[in-house]
Design an enzyme around this catalytic site. Structure first.
Site, mmCIF file in Angstrom:
data_model
loop_
_atom_site.group_PDB
_atom_site.id
_atom_site.type_symbol
_atom_site.label_atom_id
_atom_site.label_comp_id
_atom_site.label_asym_id
_atom_site.label_seq_id
_atom_site.Cartn_x
_atom_site.Cartn_y
_atom_site.Cartn_z
ATOM 1 N N PHE A 171 -3.594 -1.678 7.208
ATOM 2 C CA PHE A 171 -4.443 -2.952 6.914
ATOM 3 C C PHE A 171 -5.323 -2.989 5.742
ATOM 4 O O PHE A 171 -5.332 -1.948 4.994
ATOM 5 C CB PHE A 171 -4.901 -3.393 8.224
ATOM 6 C CG PHE A 171 -3.958 -3.633 9.445
ATOM 7 C CD1 PHE A 171 -2.845 -3.930 9.153
ATOM 8 C CD2 PHE A 171 -4.647 -3.726 10.406
ATOM 9 C CE1 PHE A 171 -1.759 -4.516 10.113
ATOM 10 C CE2 PHE A 171 -3.441 -4.111 11.702
ATOM 11 C CZ PHE A 171 -2.305 -4.332 11.226
ATOM 12 N N LYS A 231 0.783 -1.218 0.000
ATOM 13 C CA LYS A 231 -0.033 0.025 0.020
ATOM 14 C C LYS A 231 1.053 1.260 -0.064
ATOM 15 O O LYS A 231 0.541 2.163 -0.709
ATOM 16 C CB LYS A 231 -0.844 0.226 1.254
ATOM 17 C CG LYS A 231 -1.983 -1.029 1.230
ATOM 18 C CD LYS A 231 -3.287 -0.842 2.165
ATOM 19 C CE LYS A 231 -2.475 -0.604 3.441
ATOM 20 N NZ LYS A 231 -1.876 -1.763 3.971
ATOM 21 N N ALA A 258 -2.883 0.438 13.483
ATOM 22 C CA ALA A 258 -4.078 0.207 12.552
ATOM 23 C C ALA A 258 -4.844 -0.935 13.184
ATOM 24 O O ALA A 258 -6.042 -1.003 12.585
ATOM 25 C CB ALA A 258 -3.542 -0.322 11.097
ATOM 26 N N LYS A 307 10.165 -6.065 10.263
ATOM 27 C CA LYS A 307 9.292 -5.344 9.006
ATOM 28 C C LYS A 307 10.049 -4.438 8.293
ATOM 29 O O LYS A 307 9.602 -4.277 7.115
ATOM 30 C CB LYS A 307 7.932 -4.815 9.871
ATOM 31 C CG LYS A 307 7.080 -4.359 8.760
ATOM 32 C CD LYS A 307 5.800 -3.962 9.523
ATOM 33 C CE LYS A 307 4.731 -3.146 8.514
ATOM 34 N NZ LYS A 307 3.472 -2.452 9.220
ATOM 35 N N PHE A 342 4.264 -7.949 -9.749
ATOM 36 C CA PHE A 342 5.225 -8.808 -9.533
ATOM 37 C C PHE A 342 5.823 -9.198 -10.606
ATOM 38 O O PHE A 342 5.350 -9.573 -11.623
ATOM 39 C CB PHE A 342 5.374 -9.721 -8.323
ATOM 40 C CG PHE A 342 5.047 -9.057 -7.178
ATOM 41 C CD1 PHE A 342 6.263 -9.280 -5.904
ATOM 42 C CD2 PHE A 342 4.055 -8.373 -6.794
ATOM 43 C CE1 PHE A 342 6.033 -8.518 -4.934
ATOM 44 C CE2 PHE A 342 3.824 -7.671 -5.496
ATOM 45 C CZ PHE A 342 4.954 -7.892 -4.589
ATOM 46 N N ARG A 381 1.936 7.832 7.088
ATOM 47 C CA ARG A 381 2.353 7.928 8.545
ATOM 48 C C ARG A 381 3.476 7.758 8.705
ATOM 49 O O ARG A 381 4.544 7.351 7.803
ATOM 50 C CB ARG A 381 1.526 6.597 8.957
ATOM 51 C CG ARG A 381 0.094 6.811 9.055
ATOM 52 C CD ARG A 381 -0.227 5.456 9.780
ATOM 53 N NE ARG A 381 -0.374 4.202 8.927
ATOM 54 C CZ ARG A 381 -0.495 3.141 9.210
ATOM 55 N NH1 ARG A 381 -0.796 2.505 10.584
ATOM 56 N NH2 ARG A 381 -0.492 2.070 8.240
ATOM 57 N N TRP A 389 6.984 -0.126 -8.500
ATOM 58 C CA TRP A 389 8.024 -0.665 -7.879
ATOM 59 C C TRP A 389 9.323 -0.621 -8.911
ATOM 60 O O TRP A 389 10.196 -0.392 -8.579
ATOM 61 C CB TRP A 389 7.851 -1.946 -7.302
ATOM 62 C CG TRP A 389 9.049 -2.500 -6.336
ATOM 63 C CD1 TRP A 389 9.285 -2.290 -5.320
ATOM 64 C CD2 TRP A 389 10.098 -3.556 -7.074
ATOM 65 N NE1 TRP A 389 10.500 -3.040 -4.840
ATOM 66 C CE2 TRP A 389 10.836 -3.493 -5.877
ATOM 67 C CE3 TRP A 389 10.423 -4.032 -8.342
ATOM 68 C CZ2 TRP A 389 12.049 -4.488 -6.036
ATOM 69 C CZ3 TRP A 389 11.336 -4.637 -8.474
ATOM 70 C CH2 TRP A 389 12.253 -4.875 -7.435
ATOM 71 N N THR A 444 4.164 1.651 -1.032
ATOM 72 C CA THR A 444 4.676 1.661 -2.223
ATOM 73 C C THR A 444 3.686 2.051 -3.569
ATOM 74 O O THR A 444 3.927 2.947 -4.193
ATOM 75 C CB THR A 444 5.097 0.173 -2.758
ATOM 76 O OG1 THR A 444 6.162 -0.439 -1.674
ATOM 77 C CG2 THR A 444 6.241 0.521 -3.798
#
Length: 586
Positions: A322, A78, A294, A112, A410, A101, A438, A80
């Site tokens: 989330f 999200k 979240a 993470k 991807f 955020r 990406w 990215t």
């Protein structure tokens, strides 16, 4: 532009920072006055009060929210996608920016990593963003821990002094129950050894009040939740005074205002209302403000950030934490309602691998290689998994906000797999774009950006799921059925007792409903994938955030202090002693 298959995120960020325009150039580009910038190196703060006073009559720009399907443990990308979309809109020549955020030091130093996006859709300066930025989290820690200092000192003095002695110094006995202290201390790392502690030990009466206590992670502090929903400094100040720190022996709440520490806490946090200016790797402005949990909190960047960005940008992008059953639901029924701001579009991020998981694919485990089903074409598995995608699409449609599905591509995704999702979306009349942000940055997100602009031109009205006059248990029932797909809700005796008390007390009438459940499933059970049927949502307890004005029905357990894993990120983070550059962030 560097190839993200060959260079790490911190290397891409470092390369983009070499050509970053000056703060003065950004100030002029954004139409800000010199005194509306609060200097802080490459990441200045923007003076919220001054800018809003000057631009209060300017029409708002278009408001774009980014959410996701139920993710794998690896996430759907999200952040990215949010950054890629900002860059894609920039490629269309539009005045665009966003608000994200601020990441916590806990995940950044753990498994993470930071929340700066990835590849060529990245936030810079990455080092500053990942390591404290302009000090908002530190200010929140100080303000929060000051409340605990005030509480423990007050309990010590009430133990040591008579009522008459207390009156001489202007204090009234609060009679705090040491078994009902709600707050603990906070630290911005994952430190499982501090979850349960004993404080005040020592000889004599001057060592503080001895009692059981605890630590949570700083971003889980109610103060962070308050910063995310406050609309201005006055609102922040009022909410801080209503934080419930403990209960007295009669069962009445003891607040920070009762401890007379709320003013000093606000003083620590006075500068946190000003968002920080950061940038994409393609040099669009992106504000950073607040970073609440979240799960137990709202999981969004701040209302203040949205208010400011909608005045500064023609297109404003923000992200909900989330999946759509949690993040978008809170954005829809809490954040949008509290702010009064009208969202135009919700971008629903999906990956081929997650859809295959929801179609019955094997478990996806962070740190382990993906099973072959996720890296080889499997149209049957993929189509079965799209039930989860369209469940979330329907949730967004119920709000009245326009959905745009984004296939976050991807390298292993095939043309046939992408074509299948496009066809199924078209059959349901839902916009769908494939995005390669990406890999290619804004250029790879142009298709997504064009569909988002198109959707923004269609007028719509937001339709909240429930009216604020609806009792708490009816709200939860509606969320469980309409958003999660449950058959109903089962309340524990404790949750029932609390719900009855809250529903019968007018003080809680305007409290927001902030659901707490796993993000890895539409249900309360993280192992149940796809769109489960024939289940009921169990509510075991309800937490109260008095200052944030949240009632949090809990469909599962939650730890306010995460643990550090066996292979944390800090093992690979270092500093070049010649240049001062930080390496190893991801």
């Amino acid at each position: 532009m560097l190839d993200p298959t060959k260079f790490k995120d911190w290397e891409i960020a470092e390369d983009a920072e070499r050509t970053l325009p000056s703060v003065e150039e950004f100030r002029e580009k954004m139409g800000l006055l010199p005194d509306e910038i609060i200097p802080f190196g490459k990441t200045p703060k923007l003076d919220f009060i001054k800018i809003m006073n000057r631009l209060k009559d300017k029409p708002d720009g278009k408001f774009i929210e980014v959410t996701a399907i139920t993710p794998t443990p690896l996430g759907e990308g999200k952040s990215t996608t949010s950054l890629g979309l900002i860059q894609g809109l920039g490629k269309l020549g539009l005045n665009v920016g966003g608000v994200l955020r601020q990441p916590s030091g806990g995940p950044t130093m753990n498994v993470k990593g930071t929340a700066a996006g990835g590849g060529n859709a990245l936030l810079i300066p990455m080092t500053e963003f990942s390591l404290g930025l302009t000090g908002d989290i530190n200010d929140i820690m100080n303000a929060h821990n000051l409340a605990m200092v005030a509480l423990n000192a007050r309990m010590q003095h009430e133990r040591n002094y008579s009522d008459k002695q207390l009156e001489k110094i202007g204090l009234k006995r609060l009679d705090i129950d040491p078994e009902r202290v709600e707050m603990g201390w906070v630290l911005d790392f994952c430190a499982q050894g501090l979850r349960n502690i004993r404080i005040g030990r020592g000889e004599g009466k001057t060592e503080g009040f001895e009692m059981d206590s605890k630590f949570g992670i700083a971003v889980g502090s109610e103060l962070m939740a308050i910063l995310s929903v406050a609309t201005d400094l006055k609102d922040l100040r009022d909410r801080i005074g209503n934080i419930i720190v403990a209960y007295n022996k009669s069962g009445d709440p003891v607040t920070t205002a009762d401890l007379e520490v709320d003013g000093a806490m606000t003083a620590w946090m006075r500068n946190t209302i000003n968002p920080t200016l950061c940038y994409t790797v393609e040099h669009q402005p992106c504000l950073v403000h607040a970073g609440p949990f979240a799960n137990i909190a709202i999981g969004q960047s701040s209302i203040i950030g949205d208010r400011l960005a909608l005045k500064l940008f023609d297109y404003h992008v923000t992200e909900s934490g989330f999946a759509a059953d949690i993040g978008f639901e809170k954005f829809w029924n809490v954040k949008a309602r509290l702010s009064g701001l009208k969202p135009h579009v919700s971008v629903l991020v999906a990956t081929i691998r997650a859809l295959k998981m929801h179609g019955g694919g094997p478990a996806v485990v962070a740190g382990r290689p993906l099973p072959s089903e996720y890296v080889e074409q499997n149209l049957d598995l993929l189509e079965k998994g799209t039930g989860n995608l369209f469940h979330h699409v329907n949730t967004i449609l119920k709000s009245g906000i326009k959905p745009v599905v984004c296939i976050n591509k991807f390298a292993t995704d095939t043309d046939e797999e992408i074509a299948l999702i496009r066809r199924l979306c078209a059959e349901k009349g839902v916009r769908c774009a494939m995005s390669e942000h990406w890999m290619y940055g804004g250029e790879g997100a142009k298709e997504l950006a064009e569909l988002v602009v198109e959707a923004c031109e269609e007028e719509g009205e937001i339709n909240y799921l429930y009216d604020l006059s609806m009792p708490l248990r009816e709200r939860v029932e509606l969320i469980a059925k309409e958003v999660y797909g449950a058959d109903g809700v089962d309340w524990s005796p404790l949750a029932t007792e609390k719900a009855e008390r809250f529903e019968n007390d007018p003080y809680f009438a305007d409290f927001s409903t902030m659901m707490v459940k796993t993000h890895l499933s539409l249900t309360y059970d993280p192992t149940l994938k796809g769109v489960p049927t024939g289940w009921r949502l169990p509510i075991r307890d309800i937490l109260v955030y008095g200052g944030a004005k949240f009632l949090c029905p809990m469909a599962g357990t939650i730890s306010m202090m995460p643990g550090t894993g066996s292979d944390p990120a800090y093992r690979r983070i270092d500093v070049d002693t010649e240049t001062g550059a930080v390496s190893g962030l991801f």
